[in-house]
Design an enzyme around this catalytic site. Structure first.
Site, PDB file in Angstrom:
ATOM      1  N   LYS A 565     -22.863  -6.598  26.918  1.00 51.83           N
ATOM      2  CA  LYS A 565     -21.448  -6.786  26.601  1.00 51.83           C
ATOM      3  C   LYS A 565     -20.830  -7.542  27.766  1.00 51.83           C
ATOM      4  CE  LYS A 565     -21.179  -2.151  26.208  1.00 51.83           C
ATOM      5  NZ  LYS A 565     -20.493  -1.840  24.970  1.00 51.83           N
ATOM      6  N   LYS A 571     -15.957  -1.210  31.591  1.00 53.35           N
ATOM      7  CA  LYS A 571     -17.150  -0.943  30.779  1.00 53.35           C
ATOM      8  C   LYS A 571     -18.249  -0.263  31.602  1.00 53.35           C
ATOM      9  CE  LYS A 571     -16.412  -4.888  27.609  1.00 53.35           C
ATOM     10  NZ  LYS A 571     -16.326  -4.273  26.268  1.00 53.35           N
ATOM     11  N   THR A 676     -17.716  -2.705  19.111  1.00 56.31           N
ATOM     12  CA  THR A 676     -18.287  -2.963  17.795  1.00 56.31           C
ATOM     13  C   THR A 676     -19.806  -3.042  17.899  1.00 56.31           C
ATOM     14  OG1 THR A 676     -17.736  -5.266  18.225  1.00 56.31           O
ATOM     15  CG2 THR A 676     -16.350  -4.097  16.647  1.00 56.31           C
ATOM     16  N   LYS A 680     -23.349  -1.760  15.661  1.00 60.39           N
ATOM     17  CA  LYS A 680     -24.530  -2.567  15.344  1.00 60.39           C
ATOM     18  C   LYS A 680     -25.800  -1.849  15.785  1.00 60.39           C
ATOM     19  CE  LYS A 680     -21.601  -6.555  16.147  1.00 60.39           C
ATOM     20  NZ  LYS A 680     -21.152  -7.539  17.134  1.00 60.39           N
TER      21      LYS A 680
HETATM   22  N1  GPQ Z   1     -11.335  -7.216  22.961  1.00 59.45           N
HETATM   23 CL1  GPQ Z   1      -7.668  -7.593  24.172  1.00 59.45          CL
HETATM   24  C1  GPQ Z   1     -11.907  -8.431  23.296  1.00 59.45           C
HETATM   25  O1  GPQ Z   1     -13.067  -8.685  23.021  1.00 59.45           O
HETATM   26  N2  GPQ Z   1     -11.149  -9.353  23.928  1.00 59.45           N
HETATM   27  C2  GPQ Z   1      -9.853  -9.150  24.216  1.00 59.45           C
HETATM   28  O2  GPQ Z   1      -9.171 -10.012  24.788  1.00 59.45           O
HETATM   29  C3  GPQ Z   1      -9.301  -7.894  23.841  1.00 59.45           C
HETATM   30  C4  GPQ Z   1     -10.053  -6.944  23.246  1.00 59.45           C
HETATM   31  C5  GPQ Z   1     -12.180  -6.246  22.232  1.00 59.45           C
HETATM   32  C6  GPQ Z   1     -12.066  -4.805  22.698  1.00 59.45           C
HETATM   33  O3  GPQ Z   1     -12.276  -4.718  24.084  1.00 59.45           O
HETATM   34  C7  GPQ Z   1     -13.112  -3.990  21.943  1.00 59.45           C
HETATM   35  O4  GPQ Z   1     -13.019  -2.634  22.295  1.00 59.45           O
HETATM   36  C8  GPQ Z   1     -12.888  -4.155  20.443  1.00 59.45           C
HETATM   37  O5  GPQ Z   1     -13.930  -3.557  19.733  1.00 59.45           O
HETATM   38  C9  GPQ Z   1     -12.819  -5.619  20.068  1.00 59.45           C
HETATM   39  O6  GPQ Z   1     -11.862  -6.314  20.857  1.00 59.45           O
HETATM   40  C10 GPQ Z   1     -12.453  -5.831  18.623  1.00 59.45           C
HETATM   41  O7  GPQ Z   1     -11.346  -5.077  18.274  1.00 59.45           O
END
Ligand code: GPQ
Length: 836
Positions: A565, A571, A676, A680
């Protein structure tokens, strides 16, 4: 019907309904035609890449046919439409996805085979379309797949960046960024629409005049750029519908500014115009970090202005006027990035279509809804008033007007409460006045949603608390999902086949709850051994990829433990690496007898750091340094390997996810909105070690607590733990592994100091707090893995419990609970071939 008429209608059918024939010979003819006439290579001699290109063009022909017919059907039926506005779409590759969705995979494999090409090999030649950073962009692409599959009259709108997400290489353990010029060798999946072009304006000033007794504002822009449409067909699965992803590319304006050419310096004028293209040239690689860059704001306005002009133009072309517009259109804002579109729609309605404020506002607030994807304050977009004023003077006026009315409403509801006004105003006062885009989105949207239950609760209690008090009914939850096509059925054929055989149907691919049927097989020994075989196949593929990319040989007997990720402190890749160091230190101090009891592990980490995020880049170097040390320590051998996979992207994920056995989703509770990839991995029978954060909470609920390794502080405990962090008695093992880093065990001690300081100092993400619980959970993983039957049972139960996490479910909920749109399924032509 007479004989003649029937004959004519047959002809009409073959020529007009399914113009393209789908049999092996026709497909070959189509591929070879494209070799010869589209890419202009000899049909007697073309390489794998050219075979890929021709196959892609041949597939595209079929997509275009379905696209045209679907759009015509939508036009005729005239249902309410939804438009998904997103600055990012992380598409990945398209060839196999399109062939599967069109149900043509087998046919193309065979056609190619007879021509002497292997579909499995040539598909690898496609470059990823990486027009996104991470989860947010990939979610948008999963949503398109589900909107097509659920037959929604939907389109996606976005930007056609010339440079997608940067390509990451690792040199001496350090991240290097290289441009991703993904369009160099052409992009067969897009259709350029030079005739669908809109002017987008910037800068200049606003003047006012009277018209029919009303004041009309006129924006006199100083710069204009053309937005050209590129259409990307998105086929649904097991439906004849193909929807559209329309991406905008900036081109020099054809008309604007022609006078300057008469100034004498013709060449300089041309060169200056050429700069226009830079607007859509590059995707900002910052993920969840807001940087007030003028070009980024230009991109946002360019994107929404072209999109809204297009939507209004298409609507009026069909309906003769904008009447009922707000009943027939829904606009979803993917985070705040397209929020300037609220002001742009108001401007278009008032200044161009000459609607009054009230009607314009009513329509605007009826069409927009907004998704929030994070509670991290650093991601909340705020643009300096001064910048907006200069770049978009009319929009700034409109935002002030919206805010003025909003503050009236606030006073009417809460009386004179200055502190509240200060907190909630769209304009943030201070040395540098700022426009808070989330507040603008909240005021103008009829609905705002979070992306997992816990996250949707948290936004009501934290960042949007005041707004929740004011508009409680606006707030909803829409738990994320992923497309089970790309993320299970297509990326993991052996598992797909086993599930098909076990359930006696493949209907689960578009009705994922049917996976529940696997539960009754979870304890069946024979089924379990086939399940293990499938996993071993996928592990072997991943091992080969690791060898190719990292040069490290890993044993497929080891437990494959993965964290892939974006690299972010929240994280907690650092928690993972500290755990790895602990494991390493234990193993190297073991007797041979003790070693015999160790479960061998391959720890796989991957992900990109934003180029300006120094600490994240140091974390990558730390992982590399640890891997260097561990992989070359003869005392460790196969008991532990650590690899950093470079350039993590969608197509790598399609190999990594099926081949993993344990995956880490270990953010500090309350920080990961959803995640997400957790879905997966679980869908592919990989067990999760994770905190009670984001969608992990719901995954645990669905698959059962005993099928997941949960550890760590809970979201509601985190704020207090932070205030008490200074008094924490840190675990000895934690102190020891941190000391190993700072004492130079892995080299580069000085370079790693900021990482050490972060976890030893304020430790905002509570790495020290969760460390003992994390190690306990990892012990439980090892113990469980030793019992193959229990582990396999958990793996089966994970897949069986994943039904909820299909983006089909998510999209159905958006459609009914937010957008008010209904499916509009194009009927298959009579006698159409299977899959047409
Ligand atoms: N998320 Cl605000 C991103 O990938 N980029 C961003 O700029 C923001 C959120 C992600 C988020 O960190 C994850 O927890 C979510 O699963 C994902 O968006 C989709 O909602």
């Amino acid at each position: 019907m007479s004989e003649d008429e029937r004959h004519r209608s047959d002809l009409l059918y073959t020529l007009m309904d399914t113009y393209i024939k789908n049999d092996v010979l026709s497909v070959q003819e189509s591929i070879v035609n494209h070799v010869e006439y589209t890419i202009a290579r000899s049909r007697y001699h073309f390489d794998d890449f050219e075979a890929y290109q021709a196959t892609a063009y041949s597939t595209r022909d079929r997509l275009i046919e379905s696209w045209n017919d679907t759009q015509q059907y939508f036009h005729d039926q005239d249902p309410k439409r939804v438009y998904y506005l997103s600055m990012e779409f992380l598409v990945g590759r398209s060839l196999l996805n399109a062939l599967y969705n069109l149900n043509l995979k087998g046919l193309y494999r065979e056609a190619l085979e007879q021509l002497g090409y292997n579909l499995e090999i040539i598909k690898e030649r496609e470059r990823d379309a990486a027009l996104g950073n991470g989860g947010l962009g990939r979610l948008a692409s999963c949503f398109l797949d589900s909107m097509a599959t659920e037959n929604l009259p939907a389109w996606g709108y976005g930007l056609r960046y010339q440079y997608g997400m940067f390509r990451q290489t690792i040199q001496d353990g350090f991240q290097r960024e290289n441009p991703d010029y993904w369009l160099t060798l052409g992009n067969p999946w897009e259709i350029e629409r030079p005739n669908v072009t809109y002017p987008v304006s910037f800068y200049g000033h606003v003047s006012a005049r009277e018209e029919d007794g009303r004041q009309i504002f006129v924006w006199n822009p100083a710069e204009q750029v053309d937005a050209v449409a590129y259409d990307n067909p998105i086929p649904g699965y097991r439906t004849a519908n193909t929807i559209n992803l329309r991406l905008w590319s900036a081109k020099p304006s054809r008309e604007f500014d022609l006078e300057s050419f008469n100034s004498g310096d013709y060449v300089a004028s041309i060169l200056e115009k050429q700069n226009a293209e830079s607007i859509s040239s590059v995707l900002y690689p910052d993920d969840r970090t807001y940087k007030g860059k003028e070009l980024r704001l230009k991109q946002q306005h360019f994107f929404v202005s072209a999109t809204l002009q297009d939507i209004l133009r298409r609507y009026t072309a069909q309906h003769g006027s904008l009447e009922n517009f707000s009943d027939k259109v829904a606009l979803q804002l993917n985070d705040t990035h397209p929020t300037i579109g609220i002001a742009e729609l108001m401007r278009l309605l008032m200044d161009v279509y000459k609607w009054g404020w009230t009607a314009s506002w009513e329509a605007t607030t009826k069409v927009f809804s907004f998704t929030n994807h994070t509670v991290l304050p650093e991601a909340l977009e705020q643009w300096p008033v001064e910048l907006l004023q200069e770049l978009l003077p009319r929009h700034m006026q409109i935002i002030y007007d919206i805010n003025w009315r909003f503050l009236q409403e606030l006073r009417a509801k809460f009386g004179n409460d200055q502190a509240r006004e200060y907190r909630m105003s769209i304009i943030q006062e201070g040395d540098e006045k700022m426009v808070r885009m989330a507040h603008l989105a909240l005021v103008a949207s009829h609905t705002v949603n979070g992306v997992a239950e816990i996250h949707s609760e948290l936004i009501k209690q934290t960042i949007f608390e005041d707004f929740y008090e004011m508009y409680p009914k606006k707030f909803q939850n829409k738990t994320n999902g992923v497309t089970p096509r790309r993320w299970l059925a297509f990326c993991n054929p052996p598992l797909r086949n086993l599930i098909n055989e076990t359930l006696g149907t493949d209907a689960w691919i578009s009705r994922l709850d049917l996976l529940e049927g696997l539960k009754s097989h979870a304890d069946d020994g024979e089924f379990q051994s086939r399940w293990v075989e499938v996993k071993q196949l996928a592990k072997a593929k991943l091992a080969a990829k690791i060898k190719e990319l990292c040069g490290v040989e890993v044993s497929t007997d080891a437990l494959f433990d993965v964290q892939v990720k974006r690299i972010h402190e929240y994280k907690r890749q650092v928690l993972n690496i500290l755990g790895i160091i602990h494991r390493y230190d234990q193993i190297r101090n073991m007797s041979e007898e003790e070693k015999a009891d160790v479960v061998p592990r391959v720890c796989i980490i991957g992900g990109k750091a934003a180029p300006g995020y120094e600490l994240a880049k140091r974390i990558i170097k730390l992982i590399s340094a640890v891997s260097q040390r561990v992989n070359n320590d003869p005392a460790v051998g196969d008991l532990l390997k650590v690899v950093f996979i470079p350039d993590y992207n969608v197509s790598l994920a399609e190999v990594i996810v099926p081949g993993s056995e344990l995956s880490q989703h270990i953010s500090t509770a309350g920080t990961e909105a959803s995640g997400t990839s957790n879905m997966k991995f679980a869908m592919n029978g990989c067990l999760i070690i994770g905190t009670m954060d984001g969608a992990n909470v719901e995954i645990a609920e669905e698959i059962g607590d005993d099928n997941i390794f949960i550890f760590g502080a809970l979201a509601h405990e985190v704020p207090k733990l932070r205030t008490e962090r200074a008094d924490l008695k840190v675990d000895d093992r934690f102190a020891h592994v941190v000391r190993l880093i700072s004492s130079g065990e892995f080299g580069y001690a000085d370079f790693f100091t900021p990482i050490v300081d972060a976890v030893q100092g304020s430790d905002y993400y509570l790495v020290a707090n969760d460390f003992p619980a994390y190690l306990r959970a990892q012990d439980a993983v090892d113990r469980t893995y030793k019992n193959s039957s229990i582990w396999t049972r958990m793996s089966i139960m994970s897949v069986a419990g994943c039904g909820k996490f299909s983006s089909d479910r998510t999209i159905r909920q958006y459609a009914t609970e937010i957008w008010g749109v209904e499916p509009c399924e194009r009927p298959r032509p009579p006698n159409a071939p299977e899959g047409y």
